[in-house]
Design a protein around this motif. Structure first.
Motif, short mmCIF file in Angstrom:
data_model
loop_
_atom_site.label_atom_id
_atom_site.label_comp_id
_atom_site.label_asym_id
_atom_site.label_seq_id
_atom_site.Cartn_x
_atom_site.Cartn_y
_atom_site.Cartn_z
N UNK A 87 -13.40 -4.60 -12.41
CA UNK A 87 -13.79 -6.01 -12.45
C UNK A 87 -12.78 -6.94 -11.77
N UNK A 88 -11.86 -6.38 -10.99
CA UNK A 88 -10.87 -7.19 -10.27
C UNK A 88 -10.99 -6.93 -8.78
N UNK A 89 -10.85 -7.99 -7.98
CA UNK A 89 -10.79 -7.82 -6.54
C UNK A 89 -9.39 -7.36 -6.15
N UNK A 90 -9.31 -6.28 -5.40
CA UNK A 90 -8.02 -5.72 -5.01
C UNK A 90 -8.01 -5.47 -3.51
N UNK A 91 -6.81 -5.45 -2.95
CA UNK A 91 -6.61 -5.02 -1.57
C UNK A 91 -5.88 -3.69 -1.61
N UNK A 92 -6.31 -2.78 -0.79
CA UNK A 92 -5.68 -1.46 -0.76
C UNK A 92 -5.43 -1.01 0.68
N UNK A 93 -4.40 -0.21 0.83
CA UNK A 93 -4.14 0.48 2.08
C UNK A 93 -4.17 1.96 1.76
N UNK A 122 0.75 -10.64 -6.34
CA UNK A 122 1.60 -9.49 -6.62
C UNK A 122 1.99 -8.78 -5.33
N UNK A 123 3.09 -8.05 -5.33
CA UNK A 123 3.48 -7.27 -4.13
C UNK A 123 2.69 -5.97 -4.05
#
Length: 235
Positions: free
Chosen positions: A111-117, A145-146
């Motif tokens: 339920x959270x938008x995240x960025x991933x590599x 957040x980092x």
């Protein structure tokens, strides 16, 4: 269908050296995305110690993706001739001691938008190590957040999937979709194309509960198999 590429622009060339980065030998495998108000490039880089990590470059706000004004992200600049990766080098013998083959993606998890590599990782600084296969994992960043790295690789390897790398990930239709390359650990780096397969799997959160990987293209499937994959419908 044959696609003709015109007006190619060379951005970085290790033979010429990098005036902004004397501490990196070369860059490869970029992943480009619009992050905030500017185009951002995440790219693998190799240090003189042969350790690889992930670096970031940016275009000025509003510049088109075709611009050649790529510069190291402000947070990456250590000095006029040194840059740092987006995350500290993992400790020796970590599964992701060396990271490369990156793919940036934005999606929803828990339920959270995240960025991933997403990236390939290996425990050895030797590129072709017969005893230490490649694994796939990711870095994650949430608003404010980092970047942080997951502790363990994704549970995608197994019998017949000894060494896995080159993740390509998309988020759509409420699921994370991944293609990845697999090659036999007994002979890493083989140039025999019949020994390579591209696998396909999905997950509700991009972390676990991955479906059993199926062959998307490789030794037993025809090219028509790829046309049925949901990933081919997203451009």
């Amino acid at each position: 269908m044959r696609v003709r590429v015109r007006n190619c622009t060379k951005l970085f060339d290790m033979r010429d050296g990098y005036p902004f980065a004397r501490n990196v030998l070369g860059f490869s495998d970029p992943s480009v995305a619009l992050v905030g108000d500017r185009w951002t490039m995440f790219i693998g880089g190799m240090a003189p110690t042969f350790r690889t990590n992930i670096y970031s470059f940016e275009l000025p706000p509003g510049a088109p993706v075709t611009s050649d004004e790529w510069r190291p992200s402000p947070s990456a600049v250590l000095s006029a001739r040194r840059i740092r990766p987006v995350i500290d080098q993992p400790r020796r013998r970590s599964w992701n001691r060396c990271m490369h083959s990156v793919c940036f993606v934005r999606g929803v998890a828990d339920a959270h938008t995240v960025e991933r590599i997403y990236h390939a990782g290996r425990a050895s600084e030797t590129v072709l190590n017969r005893r230490l296969p490649y694994r796939i994992g990711y870095l994650e960043r949430r608003p404010g957040e980092p970047w942080r790295s997951i502790d363990q690789p994704l549970a995608l390897h197994g019998p017949g999937l000894d060494s896995i790398l080159e993740p390509k990930v998309e988020y759509h239709s409420g699921r994370w979709h991944m293609r990845f390359l697999t090659l036999p650990a007994s002979r890493p780096g083989s140039e025999d194309p019949t020994r390579f397969r591209i696998m396909y799997t999905t997950s509700p959160n991009g972390r676990d509960d991955w479906t059993a990987p199926v062959e998307w293209f490789g030794t037993t499937t025809a090219s028509t198999t790829a046309s049925s994959s949901p990933m081919t419908k997203e451009r």
